[in-house]
Write a protein that holds these residues in place. Sequence first.
Motif, PDB file in Angstrom:
ATOM      1  N   LEU A   1       0.795  -1.032  -0.413  1.00  0.00           N
ATOM      2  CA  LEU A   1       0.097  -0.035  -0.348  1.00  0.00           C
ATOM      3  C   LEU A   1       0.871   1.283   0.181  1.00  0.00           C
ATOM      4  O   LEU A   1       1.899   1.214   0.102  1.00  0.00           O
ATOM      5  CB  LEU A   1      -0.919   0.004   1.089  1.00  0.00           C
ATOM      6  N   GLY A   2       0.614   2.370   0.113  1.00  0.00           N
ATOM      7  CA  GLY A   2       0.919   3.911  -0.150  1.00  0.00           C
ATOM      8  C   GLY A   2       1.687   3.953   0.626  1.00  0.00           C
ATOM      9  O   GLY A   2       1.397   3.764   2.348  1.00  0.00           O
ATOM     10  N   LYS A   3       2.844   5.076   0.523  1.00  0.00           N
ATOM     11  CA  LYS A   3       3.625   4.913   2.289  1.00  0.00           C
ATOM     12  C   LYS A   3       2.835   5.718   3.433  1.00  0.00           C
ATOM     13  O   LYS A   3       3.108   5.165   5.009  1.00  0.00           O
ATOM     14  CB  LYS A   3       4.866   5.947   1.470  1.00  0.00           C
ATOM     15  N   GLY A   4       1.682   6.351   2.484  1.00  0.00           N
ATOM     16  CA  GLY A   4       1.220   7.348   4.074  1.00  0.00           C
ATOM     17  C   GLY A   4       0.021   6.186   5.009  1.00  0.00           C
ATOM     18  O   GLY A   4      -0.217   6.588   6.309  1.00  0.00           O
ATOM     19  N   GLU A   5      -0.452   5.305   3.906  1.00  0.00           N
ATOM     20  CA  GLU A   5      -1.580   4.138   5.048  1.00  0.00           C
ATOM     21  C   GLU A   5      -0.652   3.368   5.309  1.00  0.00           C
ATOM     22  O   GLU A   5      -1.254   2.827   7.049  1.00  0.00           O
ATOM     23  CB  GLU A   5      -2.566   3.378   3.349  1.00  0.00           C
ATOM     24  N   THR A   6       0.510   2.774   5.521  1.00  0.00           N
ATOM     25  CA  THR A   6       1.650   2.078   5.632  1.00  0.00           C
ATOM     26  C   THR A   6       1.542   3.024   7.400  1.00  0.00           C
ATOM     27  O   THR A   6       2.210   2.352   8.107  1.00  0.00           O
ATOM     28  CB  THR A   6       2.966   1.629   4.943  1.00  0.00           C
ATOM     29  N   ALA A   7       2.295   4.748   6.879  1.00  0.00           N
ATOM     30  CA  ALA A   7       2.704   4.973   8.274  1.00  0.00           C
ATOM     31  C   ALA A   7       2.032   5.037   9.206  1.00  0.00           C
ATOM     32  O   ALA A   7       2.311   5.000  10.676  1.00  0.00           O
ATOM     33  CB  ALA A   7       3.406   6.584   7.952  1.00  0.00           C
TER      34      ALA A   7
ATOM     35  N   PRO B   1       2.351   9.933   8.700  1.00  0.00           N
ATOM     36  CA  PRO B   1       1.174   9.785   7.431  1.00  0.00           C
ATOM     37  C   PRO B   1       1.541  10.935   6.523  1.00  0.00           C
ATOM     38  O   PRO B   1       1.176  11.675   5.011  1.00  0.00           O
ATOM     39  CB  PRO B   1      -0.095  10.242   8.373  1.00  0.00           C
ATOM     40  N   ILE B   2       1.372  12.682   7.195  1.00  0.00           N
ATOM     41  CA  ILE B   2       1.881  13.692   6.406  1.00  0.00           C
ATOM     42  C   ILE B   2       2.620  13.307   5.522  1.00  0.00           C
ATOM     43  O   ILE B   2       2.485  14.052   4.112  1.00  0.00           O
ATOM     44  CB  ILE B   2       1.710  14.407   7.760  1.00  0.00           C
ATOM     45  N   ALA B   3       3.930  12.737   6.252  1.00  0.00           N
ATOM     46  CA  ALA B   3       5.119  12.665   4.894  1.00  0.00           C
ATOM     47  C   ALA B   3       4.949  11.730   4.334  1.00  0.00           C
ATOM     48  O   ALA B   3       5.513  12.075   3.341  1.00  0.00           O
ATOM     49  CB  ALA B   3       6.345  11.939   6.646  1.00  0.00           C
ATOM     50  N   GLY B   4       4.191  10.450   4.791  1.00  0.00           N
ATOM     51  CA  GLY B   4       3.946   9.672   3.666  1.00  0.00           C
ATOM     52  C   GLY B   4       3.319  10.321   2.341  1.00  0.00           C
ATOM     53  O   GLY B   4       3.525   9.741   1.163  1.00  0.00           O
ATOM     54  N   TRP B   5       2.001  10.848   2.372  1.00  0.00           N
ATOM     55  CA  TRP B   5       0.857  11.339   1.880  1.00  0.00           C
ATOM     56  C   TRP B   5       2.320  12.442   0.552  1.00  0.00           C
ATOM     57  O   TRP B   5       2.048  12.777  -0.257  1.00  0.00           O
ATOM     58  CB  TRP B   5      -0.179  12.523   2.088  1.00  0.00           C
ATOM     59  N   LEU B   6       3.107  13.480   1.190  1.00  0.00           N
ATOM     60  CA  LEU B   6       3.967  14.171   1.095  1.00  0.00           C
ATOM     61  C   LEU B   6       5.132  13.586  -0.352  1.00  0.00           C
ATOM     62  O   LEU B   6       4.925  13.899  -1.152  1.00  0.00           O
ATOM     63  CB  LEU B   6       4.978  14.964   1.721  1.00  0.00           C
ATOM     64  N   TYR B   7       5.455  12.640   0.303  1.00  0.00           N
ATOM     65  CA  TYR B   7       6.268  11.455  -0.458  1.00  0.00           C
ATOM     66  C   TYR B   7       5.606  11.501  -1.731  1.00  0.00           C
ATOM     67  O   TYR B   7       5.952  11.462  -2.992  1.00  0.00           O
ATOM     68  CB  TYR B   7       7.312  10.364   0.306  1.00  0.00           C
ATOM     69  N   ASP B   8       4.172  10.457  -1.317  1.00  0.00           N
ATOM     70  CA  ASP B   8       3.209   9.882  -2.344  1.00  0.00           C
ATOM     71  C   ASP B   8       2.959  10.725  -3.142  1.00  0.00           C
ATOM     72  O   ASP B   8       2.157  10.814  -4.593  1.00  0.00           O
ATOM     73  CB  ASP B   8       2.275   9.383  -2.251  1.00  0.00           C
TER      74      ASP B   8
ATOM     75  N   TYR C   1      11.794  12.615  -1.460  1.00  0.00           N
ATOM     76  CA  TYR C   1      11.932  12.565   0.061  1.00  0.00           C
ATOM     77  C   TYR C   1      12.368  13.973   0.362  1.00  0.00           C
ATOM     78  O   TYR C   1      12.289  14.061   1.584  1.00  0.00           O
ATOM     79  CB  TYR C   1      13.080  11.039  -0.113  1.00  0.00           C
ATOM     80  N   GLU C   2      12.290  15.149  -0.565  1.00  0.00           N
ATOM     81  CA  GLU C   2      12.643  16.294  -0.012  1.00  0.00           C
ATOM     82  C   GLU C   2      11.526  16.528   1.001  1.00  0.00           C
ATOM     83  O   GLU C   2      12.131  17.483   1.702  1.00  0.00           O
ATOM     84  CB  GLU C   2      12.892  17.474  -1.206  1.00  0.00           C
TER      85      GLU C   2
END
Length: 429
Positions: A45-51, A361-368, A373-374
């Motif tokens: 799944l996405g990084k946001g959901e996983t986080a 989750p905010i960081a994961g959504w920003l990556y998605d 990763y910046e």
Amino acid sequence: MDPLAPDGGWGWIIMVACFFNQVLSVGIPLSVGVYYVAFLEEFELGKGETAWVGSIHTGLLFGAGPFASALVNRFGHRLVVIAGSLIATTGILMSIFSPNLYFLYATYGVITGTGASLIYIPSVVILGEYFDRRRGLAFGVAASGAGIGSLVMAPLLQGVIDIYGWRGSLYITAGLFLHACVFGALMRPAHTSLNAEKRRIEQEKSWFDVDILKDWRFVLFMCNNLLWNLGGLIFLVLIADYAHRVTGVDKDESCFLLSVFGVCNAVGRLISIFADCQKKLDKLYLYCISHCVCGLAIAMNPTTNRYVTLVTYSAIYGLFFGVMLPLLGIIIAERFGVKRLSSAYGYLMMAEGVGALVGPPIAGWLYDATSSYEMPFYFAGGVIILSAAVIIFIPFGEALLTVNGSDGMEDKILTDIEYLVVEMVVTTL
């Protein structure tokens, strides 16, 4: 000075028990980056959901602070820690059979996170009852358990995952959490006399008394704790995956960054003991400086793809992170009193929990959204620096109220520069 604090004796046993409780209750959540990579691969799944799995766990570790403090005031430290150990163990065992990520939200996140909070909070506030003159030493040594925990747990869990898979590793994690029952059994009450009963009644009243939330200084500390935990956990969740993808190192080497963070974290907590012994050193300013350095260290991560440089940033972040945390307990005890420490710490942990819950989750959504990763690292570093700005003016506000004749600041010793700045402001106005 607290005439009831023994400052030794059985207090040393309590300090050791608190050290190992923090190894478990904080060290395992701080190693969340290891499980984060495993969950990404398992559920795709996405990084946001996983986080969210680690965020809910860590969010409740801190966010359940008021609930844990209330239980401590009602039932005592020993029973709460033992109950927390059993709850956390149950949550971990249930996680083994999770069919999807959302099941982990409830088991690893809610149940285990709540149990870890019931272990962690009593292991902090009980030190205020056993120590007065040596409180800085006790807080520093016990808090170093969190650093040692992240040093040991990250490679240990990664090694177990490599052999048994992440589900098999949870059996080991459950067994580790169960050890907190033993350490909790050692946490007998500090006083068995009538004075202890009076203190217990005062603590129960302090839970229902929300006057501390009316203190503007405490509100700023809550904002500070929310912001720095919002940014701080992002690093711990993302750094292993970032190093693996950007530098090309294997998973063991990428997880080594969490170990570097852990050992420097432990060193920083011991440095805070030395800082507490320096009476002329303003602990609040050191606390703010540590925030700024942590924020810069995190924000610099996306500027390099060299593994050695990432190790350096992890070391800097861990060192100043370790200096910062024990200072919080000391500052709160000095500014708001030991009698209010349990409730005050509970409210602060609730604020930290909110930050830990929403940060990754905010960081994961920003990556998605950016496929980079910046933005997550820049966001994390920025909010931590902002958290320092929130409280840096507390001494000047206290000085301003003192100059204007306000009550409640009698115990605050103001530096000459603070008086000078305030006098200039008052004169200008």
